[in-house]
Design an enzyme around this catalytic site. Structure first.
Site, mmCIF file in Angstrom:
data_model
loop_
_atom_site.group_PDB
_atom_site.id
_atom_site.type_symbol
_atom_site.label_atom_id
_atom_site.label_comp_id
_atom_site.label_asym_id
_atom_site.label_seq_id
_atom_site.Cartn_x
_atom_site.Cartn_y
_atom_site.Cartn_z
ATOM 1 N N CYS A 2 0.814 -1.213 0.000
ATOM 2 C CA CYS A 2 0.000 0.000 0.000
ATOM 3 C C CYS A 2 0.850 1.265 0.000
ATOM 4 C CB CYS A 2 -0.901 0.033 1.232
ATOM 5 S SG CYS A 2 -1.911 -1.412 1.412
ATOM 6 N N ARG A 27 4.676 0.390 -6.040
ATOM 7 C CA ARG A 27 4.640 -0.449 -4.840
ATOM 8 C C ARG A 27 3.663 -1.620 -5.004
ATOM 9 N NH1 ARG A 27 6.753 2.066 -0.369
ATOM 10 N NH2 ARG A 27 5.401 0.986 1.086
ATOM 11 N N TRP A 75 -3.097 -2.636 -1.601
ATOM 12 C CA TRP A 75 -2.753 -3.998 -2.027
ATOM 13 C C TRP A 75 -3.487 -4.911 -1.055
ATOM 14 C CZ3 TRP A 75 -0.197 -8.489 -0.395
ATOM 15 C CH2 TRP A 75 0.272 -9.328 -1.411
ATOM 16 N N ASN A 101 -1.225 1.579 5.852
ATOM 17 C CA ASN A 101 -0.352 0.587 5.233
ATOM 18 C C ASN A 101 0.132 -0.329 6.348
ATOM 19 O OD1 ASN A 101 1.560 -0.869 3.795
ATOM 20 N ND2 ASN A 101 3.067 0.801 3.768
ATOM 21 N N GLY A 102 -0.027 -1.646 6.162
ATOM 22 C CA GLY A 102 0.411 -2.581 7.195
ATOM 23 C C GLY A 102 -0.717 -3.538 7.535
ATOM 24 N N GLU A 485 17.778 -16.113 -10.481
ATOM 25 C CA GLU A 485 17.343 -14.743 -10.715
ATOM 26 C C GLU A 485 16.724 -14.600 -12.113
ATOM 27 O OE1 GLU A 485 16.637 -12.234 -9.198
ATOM 28 O OE2 GLU A 485 16.873 -10.487 -10.492
ATOM 29 N N LYS A 489 12.789 -13.526 -12.921
ATOM 30 C CA LYS A 489 12.433 -12.407 -13.800
ATOM 31 C C LYS A 489 11.355 -12.843 -14.794
ATOM 32 C CE LYS A 489 13.872 -9.370 -12.304
ATOM 33 N NZ LYS A 489 14.414 -9.715 -11.072
ATOM 34 N N GLU A 492 7.984 -13.395 -12.968
ATOM 35 C CA GLU A 492 7.241 -12.264 -12.408
ATOM 36 C C GLU A 492 6.726 -11.290 -13.456
ATOM 37 O OE1 GLU A 492 9.359 -10.055 -9.380
ATOM 38 O OE2 GLU A 492 11.214 -10.078 -10.512
ATOM 39 N N HIS A 508 18.126 -35.702 -11.252
ATOM 40 C CA HIS A 508 17.619 -36.347 -10.044
ATOM 41 C C HIS A 508 16.112 -36.172 -9.893
ATOM 42 C CE1 HIS A 508 21.631 -37.416 -8.772
ATOM 43 N NE2 HIS A 508 22.007 -36.194 -9.122
ATOM 44 N N LYS A 608 6.155 -3.950 -4.954
ATOM 45 C CA LYS A 608 7.596 -3.670 -4.967
ATOM 46 C C LYS A 608 8.199 -3.921 -3.596
ATOM 47 C CE LYS A 608 11.520 -2.066 -6.572
ATOM 48 N NZ LYS A 608 12.302 -3.060 -7.366
HETATM 49 C C1 AGP Z 1 12.542 -8.942 -7.514
HETATM 50 O O1 AGP Z 1 12.402 -8.754 -8.880
HETATM 51 C C2 AGP Z 1 11.311 -9.052 -6.768
HETATM 52 N N1 AGP Z 1 10.408 -8.021 -7.045
HETATM 53 C C3 AGP Z 1 11.394 -9.466 -5.309
HETATM 54 O O2 AGP Z 1 11.785 -10.798 -5.312
HETATM 55 C C4 AGP Z 1 12.309 -8.677 -4.340
HETATM 56 O O3 AGP Z 1 13.641 -8.872 -4.680
HETATM 57 C C5 AGP Z 1 12.025 -9.138 -2.903
HETATM 58 O O4 AGP Z 1 10.688 -8.884 -2.595
HETATM 59 C C6 AGP Z 1 12.930 -8.502 -1.892
HETATM 60 O O5 AGP Z 1 12.727 -7.127 -1.796
HETATM 61 P P1 AGP Z 1 13.755 -6.191 -1.049
HETATM 62 O O6 AGP Z 1 15.056 -6.298 -1.781
HETATM 63 O O7 AGP Z 1 13.166 -4.821 -1.130
HETATM 64 O O8 AGP Z 1 13.883 -6.698 0.350
#
Ligand code: AGP
Length: 613
Positions: A2, A27, A75, A101-102, A485, A489, A492, A508, A608
């Site tokens: 949020c 966010r 959110w 937010n929270g 990684e 990508k 997501e 395996h 985010k």
């Molecule tokens: C990365 O592309 C993601 N959006 C996500 O995995 C992110 O890296 C993760 O939520 C950690 O966030 P932070 O680095 O702000 O702690």
């Protein structure tokens, strides 16, 4: 997650709020709303969906008069995305409006109590409980600030709150506990926001609220109070980056802009830390005696920052000869980790607000470990809580899919590993000097890797593979971290089912899933393991896989004998090779997402900064 914006001044509030909320879109959210104080009292307008739906309803904010207001992007946690569940929430008396937010962890109990006192609820949210609780105390005490204080005393969980009262037209009360909130100082106007970009257009002077703080403000001033209710000063900080850093600046998406910002981000992160050929990490004190006494280093993080931690495990163990373990923050807290004063816990986080990482940090401190945070956002909760901090100077990262933060986190890992190895004497002068020289050169190497020909090649391969339904990423040693990684990508932003495995592990079990035409992305950047990775490529090829291989330029002829398609990157110092291997994977995912018609910067369901557990 949020986003909150609050404004008190002489401008029309609604357009300012909408503008700020737009800057917080990154966010992640599924609905939005604003509430402005005007002749009608507290006028709230809310809408499920993109901010544009709300903005259209408000004609850009022009049809909602008033100079003081609060806004929110939600959110969903408690209750589905809907108009009624959107914030701001009003108390049933209509006298109090709240954005939040929270998560209020004791909302169920509070709701029951309030119901027994005759309160009415219209939404499923925990936030409406806050509105009604403040409303309840306001009815009792008749004092806005006191009623907020009484309500907050009864809240458990995490919250950043912006609250208005119908009888106090110019005033906003803001409260922060375990969720980010900043205060912005303007001329004849003041602001609150979840993050700097929301208000940077109006002011560059901010204060980062401490946990437990309350800020009571109007257009003319602010009073900060700590959790004990004592009036306190909060340091004014000058934001040094420009608003353009948080804008797309001609690029189609933040993600592609941030991919191309990597050379600069790396320069800013690495250059100030190398002086006369020596790495100097300001604020980091890890003596030889301390390091020699360490039993273990834990690297704790979430998502991409966790994958940096996976890479860091390999790098630290290889060069420092200290056992290192990467752990997902959400697991660390609950696994009864073996941590004491002979453990160094390194947490990695772009936002510095990730709830699981924060909690892991707190846990590690309680267990007696020294903590070190690698963080991008200055003044964030994790940066404040850790014993020592190394900032990644990546600048604001807006795209949900991290790129430049990942790269700079990795750069900090190299710097830290080399500094620790030097302190411990586990690296020769010759190797140290070579690594430092290569590190200085890294931003330029990244720049030349991001050349138009390579970008086009990645785009071309996205057109080849965009119709695929699944992908596997395979690589060995540090390449396995890059595979994780790269795979994330693709998941997501391109919504492609994708899995990453150390190449030797595939046989395996998961190899049973390989079938005709399945995309396998193989990363082969570790010289000593090149032949082994090629053998693993042959195994999947024999089962029908279509292999796209990322490797080093001079290995192309060998890789071409085995893989279907190749993307090469320049050869650099072996430790730094992952920093180049990740670049084509970032570009490939970006173009895959475009080819598949996905919303690159705002992928579905994602936020985010993940400020809830
Ligand atoms: C990365 O592309 C993601 N959006 C996500 O995995 C992110 O890296 C993760 O939520 C950690 O966030 P932070 O680095 O702000 O702690």
């Amino acid at each position: 997650m949020c986003g909150i914006v609050g404004y008190a001044g002489s401008r029309q509030a609604a357009p300012v709020l909408l503008d700020g909320l737009e800057k917080l879109e990154y966010r992640g959210y599924d609905s939005a709303g604003v509430c402005v104080h005007n002749d009608q009292g507290l006028s709230a307008v809310k809408a499920k969906g993109r901010l544009s739906v709300l903005s259209d309803r408000l004609e850009g904010g022009n049809n909602l008069p008033g100079h003081v207001g609060i806004g929110h992007t939600r959110w969903a946690t408690h209750g589905a995305p809907s108009d009624v569940n959107s914030h701001p929430h009003l108390s049933d008396t209509g006298k109090i409006a709240v954005v939040h937010n929270g998560i209020i962890e004791n909302e169920a109990r509070l709701r029951q109590k309030l119901l027994r006192k005759g309160c009415t609820f219209y939404s499923e949210t925990d936030t409406e409980v806050v509105a009604n609780l403040v409303g309840y105390y306001y009815a009792k005490l008749g004092d806005f600030v006191e009623s907020v204080r009484e309500a907050v005393l009864r809240l458990e969980g995490s919250f950043a709150l912006g609250i208005m009262c119908v009888d106090q037209p110019g005033k906003i009360v803001a409260v922060k506990k375990d969720s980010p909130l900043i205060f912005g100082f303007g001329e004849g106007e003041n602001f609150i926001a979840s993050d700097v970009p929301a208000i940077l257009k109006y002011t560059q002077t901010v204060a980062y609220l401490e946990d437990g703080d309350m800020a009571v403000f109007d257009a003319d001033g602010v009073v900060f109070m700590d959790s004990a209710g004592e009036v306190v000063e909060r340091k004014r900080e000058k934001i040094t980056w420009e608003i353009s850093a948080a804008e797309r600046a001609g690029y189609d998406h933040f993600m592609i802009k941030e991919i191309f910002e990597q050379p600069k981000a790396l320069r800013d992160t690495i250059n100030p830390r190398i002086k006369n050929g020596q790495i100097e990490l300001e604020g980091v004190e890890l003596s030889a005696e301390y390091l020699k006494g360490l039993k273990r280093i834990y690297l704790v993080a979430c998502g991409s920052a966790y994958y940096v931690s996976v890479l860091a495990k390999y790098i630290i163990e290889k060069h420092c000869r200290i056992p290192a373990e990467a752990m997902m923050a959400s697991e660390f807290r609950y696994c009864d980790p073996v941590v004491d004063d002979k453990t160094l816990v390194i947490v990695v986080s772009q936002s510095g607000e990730t709830a699981d990482t924060r909690a892991a940090l707190v846990e590690a401190k309680q267990l007696g470990a020294k903590t070190l945070a690698i963080v991008n956002v200055v003044g964030s909760a994790i940066a404040k809580a850790a014993d020592q901090v190394i900032y990644t100077w990546a600048g604001p990262e807006i795209a949900v899919a991290t790129t430049k933060a990942f790269s700079t986190q990795l750069a900090v890992v190299y710097l830290l590993a080399m500094q620790m190895a030097k302190t411990l004497g586990t690296i020769s002068d010759e190797d140290y000097n070579a690594a430092v020289k290569a590190l200085e050169q890294l931003p330029t190497d990244v720049e030349r890797t991001l050349c138009p020909e390579r970008v086009e090649r990645c785009q071309y391969y996205s057109s080849v593979y965009c119709a695929n339904h699944d992908a596997f990423f395979i690589g060995r040693n540090i390449d396995s971290g890059i595979c994780m990684e790269g795979s994330l990508k693709l998941k997501e932003i391109a919504y492609l089912h994708s899995e990453a495995y150390p190449a030797g592990e595939l046989k395996h079990g998961p190899i049973s899933l390989i079938e005709e035409g399945m995309l396998v992305v193989a990363v082969a950047g570790v010289d000593a393991l090149f032949d082994k990775t090629m053998a693993n490529i042959k195994e999947v090829k024999a089962r029908g896989a279509d292999v796209l291989c990322v490797t080093v330029e001079d290995m192309e002829p060998n890789a071409a004998q085995v893989a279907d398609n190749i993307i090469t990157v320049p050869r650099v110092h072996p430790m730094l090779q992952p920093s180049l291997s990740i670049l084509p994977l970032q570009l490939f995912s970006y173009y895959m997402a475009l080819a598949r018609g996905c919303d690159v910067d705002k992928p579905r369901n994602l936020a985010k900064s993940v400020t809830v557990e």
